[in-house]
Motif scaffolding. Structure first.
Motif, PDB file in Angstrom:
ATOM      1  N   ASP A 197       0.801  -1.233   0.000  1.00  0.00           N
ATOM      2  CA  ASP A 197       0.000   0.000   0.000  1.00  0.00           C
ATOM      3  C   ASP A 197       0.836   1.287   0.000  1.00  0.00           C
ATOM      4  O   ASP A 197       0.281   2.378   0.109  1.00  0.00           O
ATOM      5  CB  ASP A 197      -1.034  -0.017   1.136  1.00  0.00           C
TER       6      ASP A 197
ATOM      7  N   ASP B 273      -1.262  -7.615   1.956  1.00  0.00           N
ATOM      8  CA  ASP B 273      -1.078  -6.332   2.650  1.00  0.00           C
ATOM      9  C   ASP B 273      -2.436  -5.716   3.005  1.00  0.00           C
ATOM     10  O   ASP B 273      -2.576  -5.064   4.048  1.00  0.00           O
ATOM     11  CB  ASP B 273      -0.263  -5.377   1.765  1.00  0.00           C
TER      12      ASP B 273
ATOM     13  N   HIS C 293       2.297  -6.763  10.798  1.00  0.00           N
ATOM     14  CA  HIS C 293       3.379  -6.024  10.146  1.00  0.00           C
ATOM     15  C   HIS C 293       4.657  -6.118  10.974  1.00  0.00           C
ATOM     16  O   HIS C 293       5.758  -6.190  10.430  1.00  0.00           O
ATOM     17  CB  HIS C 293       2.978  -4.561   9.925  1.00  0.00           C
TER      18      HIS C 293
ATOM     19  N   HIS D 132       6.957  -8.247   1.256  1.00  0.00           N
ATOM     20  CA  HIS D 132       6.304  -7.621   2.414  1.00  0.00           C
ATOM     21  C   HIS D 132       4.858  -8.116   2.584  1.00  0.00           C
ATOM     22  O   HIS D 132       4.478  -8.598   3.652  1.00  0.00           O
ATOM     23  CB  HIS D 132       6.345  -6.100   2.228  1.00  0.00           C
TER      24      HIS D 132
ATOM     25  N   CYS E   1       3.121 -10.343   5.550  1.00  0.00           N
ATOM     26  CA  CYS E   1       2.029  -9.755   6.340  1.00  0.00           C
ATOM     27  C   CYS E   1       0.807 -10.658   6.289  1.00  0.00           C
ATOM     28  O   CYS E   1       0.094 -10.798   7.286  1.00  0.00           O
ATOM     29  CB  CYS E   1       1.668  -8.368   5.806  1.00  0.00           C
TER      30      CYS E   1
HETATM   31 ZN   LIG Z   1       2.107  -3.079   4.545  1.00  0.00          ZN
END
Ligand SMILES: [Zn+2]
Length: 355
Positions: A129, A176, A256, A272, A276
């Motif tokens: 994001d 995410d 996170h 990432h 997550c």
């Molecule tokens: Zn993130």
């Protein structure tokens, strides 16, 4: 009337957001709309330069920019931010563009913030994001940190380009967004236990994005532009939720922190959003929520749900669970003052992340 800056909220949002097939072609119109003239500096990587960077340069020059210079970057480090800033000063840039999947956008975001210049985000993949938010991930002395920066003045998300990127990126983007669920639960938790400010509107917006992705999990498929469009809109919405909240709370909690811990500990971390997503399964278990629903949705999308699928050994998952609470001690979450080794192993086993 005088505004009390302490009570007033300053919400910085992108002004022009273009999402759709072929919208890259409209970059000249966006610059005209935003009165961006002069010298553009395009921050891009060696692969993304060929995917979109060169085209952006040509489009800007034919739209009347004096010049469109390019700076190639390899890592999102403090040194690279300085390199981008030096180049921007050398070419007398009047605005910056980040053209890439993440790193280039983070670098353009931070360099433009420090130089007090506007910046446009041109994502070539939808993996996290950061494409529309005011936060940037940067490596400082080998440690990955999240820095406050400005939000992009415009986001140009061409779904023709984004849907042609490896599907793994889009699936990571879904992870995410789904992580909003545990982020908001952590936020509520901190509000109850630490009397922390809780923004009901930002929380509702954040939950809604996660709900949409879970409800549409069956239809998120590789090379479908409709999938790319859906995920990009949810990622932009995440940026908006964070701006409304005035912090990353609506989109970043214990899951996170687990991902950041893996970045520090694992020899070869995954993406990432992938980390997550797996973190969300485990943190949802700790919250006593429906972790199975999270796991099923990620599986349907094709995102990793186990340590093996992340390509990370079980021992690093446990270690990251043990260290996650210390990543950002001021951010109170369900992890509290930390799990003990047997609890960490239990959560990872019950949720089938390790076996
Ligand atoms: Zn993130």
């Amino acid at each position: 009337m005088t505004i009390n800056k302490n009570s007033a909220k300053w919400m910085q949002l992108p002004r022009d957001v273009l999402v759709g097939h072929g919208v890259l072609e409209e970059i000249g119109d966006v610059c005209r709309d935003l009165k961006l003239k002069g010298n553009a500096l395009i921050v891009t990587g060696s692969t993304t330069k060929n995917i979109a960077g060169k085209r952006v340069g040509n489009l800007l020059e034919s739209a009347g920019c004096c010049s469109a210079e390019t700076v190639l970057t390899c890592k999102a480090t403090k040194e690279e931010v300085e390199k981008v800033m030096e180049k921007a000063l050398e070419v007398e840039a009047t605005f910056l563009l980040g053209v890439g999947s993440g790193r280039s956008i983070d670098l353009a975001k931070l360099a433009s913030t420090r130089l007090e210049l506007p910046f446009i985000s041109v994502p070539t993949a939808a993996s996290h994001d950061g494409i529309a938010s005011s936060r940037a991930s940067i490596v400082d002395n080998g440690i990955s940190t999240s820095a406050q920066a400005q939000a992009p003045i415009a986001v140009i998300a061409d779904t023709e380009i984004i849907s042609a990127a490896p599907f793994r990126f889009l699936a990571a983007g879904c992870g995410d967004i789904i992580s909003n669920y545990t982020a908001v639960l952590d936020w509520e938790f901190a509000s109850r236990l630490r009397n922390e400010y809780f923004g009901a509107y930002a929380a509702a917006l954040s939950r809604m994005a996660a709900r949409v992705i879970i409800d549409c999990a069956d239809s998120i498929k590789p090379e479908h532009e409709t999938s790319a469009r859906l995920v990009v809109k949810a990622l932009v919405s995440n940026g908006v939720a964070m701006s409304i909240a005035g912090s990353s709370r609506p989109a970043s909690g214990s899951e996170h922190m687990f991902s950041h811990a893996l970045d520090k500990i694992a020899p070869k971390p995954a993406l990432h959003g992938e980390q997550c997503g797996v973190g969300t399964i485990m943190m949802m278990y700790l919250h006593g929520g429906n972790w199975q629903e999270i796991r099923e949705a990620l599986k349907k999308i094709g995102a990793p749900v186990t340590a093996e699928e992340l390509g990370i050994e079980d021992k690093y998952i446990i270690e990251a669970l043990l260290h996650a609470h210390s990543i950002r001690p001021e951010r109170y979450t369900i992890l509290g003052s930390g799990l003990n080794p047997s609890a960490a192993e239990k959560v990872a086993r019950i949720t089938k992340v390790i076996n």
